[in-house]
Design a protein around this motif. Structure first.
Motif, mmCIF file in Angstrom:
data_model
loop_
_atom_site.group_PDB
_atom_site.id
_atom_site.type_symbol
_atom_site.label_atom_id
_atom_site.label_comp_id
_atom_site.label_asym_id
_atom_site.label_seq_id
_atom_site.Cartn_x
_atom_site.Cartn_y
_atom_site.Cartn_z
ATOM 1 N N LEU A 170 47.657 45.445 36.116
ATOM 2 C CA LEU A 170 46.470 44.530 36.777
ATOM 3 C C LEU A 170 45.383 44.479 35.718
ATOM 4 O O LEU A 170 45.146 45.356 34.846
ATOM 5 C CB LEU A 170 45.919 45.091 38.168
ATOM 6 C CG LEU A 170 46.713 45.187 39.195
ATOM 7 C CD1 LEU A 170 46.105 45.690 40.513
ATOM 8 C CD2 LEU A 170 47.525 43.714 39.628
ATOM 9 N N GLN A 172 42.163 44.695 35.530
ATOM 10 C CA GLN A 172 41.006 45.928 35.563
ATOM 11 C C GLN A 172 41.906 47.126 35.001
ATOM 12 O O GLN A 172 41.160 48.125 34.528
ATOM 13 C CB GLN A 172 40.598 46.194 37.025
ATOM 14 C CG GLN A 172 41.439 46.737 37.804
ATOM 15 C CD GLN A 172 42.046 45.607 38.823
ATOM 16 O OE1 GLN A 172 42.032 44.282 38.265
ATOM 17 N NE2 GLN A 172 42.562 45.713 39.920
ATOM 18 N N GLU A 173 43.251 47.387 34.918
ATOM 19 C CA GLU A 173 43.852 48.571 34.564
ATOM 20 C C GLU A 173 44.389 48.471 33.043
ATOM 21 O O GLU A 173 44.362 49.653 32.546
ATOM 22 C CB GLU A 173 45.265 48.881 35.336
ATOM 23 C CG GLU A 173 45.132 48.795 36.816
ATOM 24 C CD GLU A 173 46.580 48.996 37.536
ATOM 25 O OE1 GLU A 173 46.587 50.079 38.063
ATOM 26 O OE2 GLU A 173 47.223 48.001 37.238
#
Length: 197
Positions: A170, A172-173
């Motif tokens: 994702l 944000q990862e």
């Protein structure tokens, strides 16, 4: 087979400056192994490092056509006419060592011995050891590949059917930096007197 491994330790090999085989070829072996292992994270970094070794003057993040033929041929080595008999022996060894369980046999080693010295076979074995450890770790941890490397791969590799799979992660990862960018970034932070996170 035992003699081909010798007494060299893997950390000695990676620190060595007197390799018997060129790094470009060792990256080709690494990529071939990782294509067979299924570790997409390692495929991304391996193909990018190989690309950078072939196109060292290409602007960061840019994909030029010159080196991509060398990389694309690794996706199907049996159809390529780019590799010598010696290179094919090593690439077949890497391809058949990659899956679990492995598909290598004594015939692979015999073929390697026709073309390579003990020291050269030792280096090829070291690539297998490092590749296997990396593939198991990155796949087991479902490691999210850094953004710059994944963006490069998404531009360069879909032409041969490659897909990012679970290593895309994702937004944000995703880590921002490619491995080669980490050291200078950390050094700059330290030199500025800031705390390294």
């Amino acid at each position: 087979r035992q003699d081909s491994m010798g007494t060299s330790r893997i950390e000695d090999y990676f620190a060595a400056g007197d390799r018997a085989l060129p790094m470009k070829f060792l990256w080709q072996v690494f990529v071939t192994y990782q294509l067979a292992s299924g570790c997409v994270h390692c495929q991304v970094h391996g193909t990018r490092w190989l690309y950078e070794s072939l196109e060292s003057d290409a602007p960061d993040g840019v994909v030029t056509k010159g080196a991509m033929g060398d990389i694309y041929d690794l996706f199907d080595i049996e159809r390529s006419d780019r590799f010598s008999a010696a290179e094919m022996a090593a690439l077949r060894f890497a391809r058949d060592a990659g899956p679990l369980p492995g598909r290598t046999t004594a015939a692979h080693i015999e073929d390697l011995r026709r073309h390579y010295s003990n020291r050269e076979i030792q280096e090829l074995m070291m690539v297998m050891v490092a590749s296997g450890r990396l593939a198991a770790g990155q796949q087991g941890n479902v490691t999210v590949t850094d953004r710059t490397s994944m963006a490069w791969a998404l531009r360069a590799l879909p032409q041969v059917g490659w897909r990012p799979g679970q290593h895309l992660g994702l937004p944000q990862e995703q880590r921002r930096l490619f491995m080669s960018e980490i050291e200078p970034t950390l050094m700059a932070i330290a030199m500025a007197g800031d705390k390294i996170d």
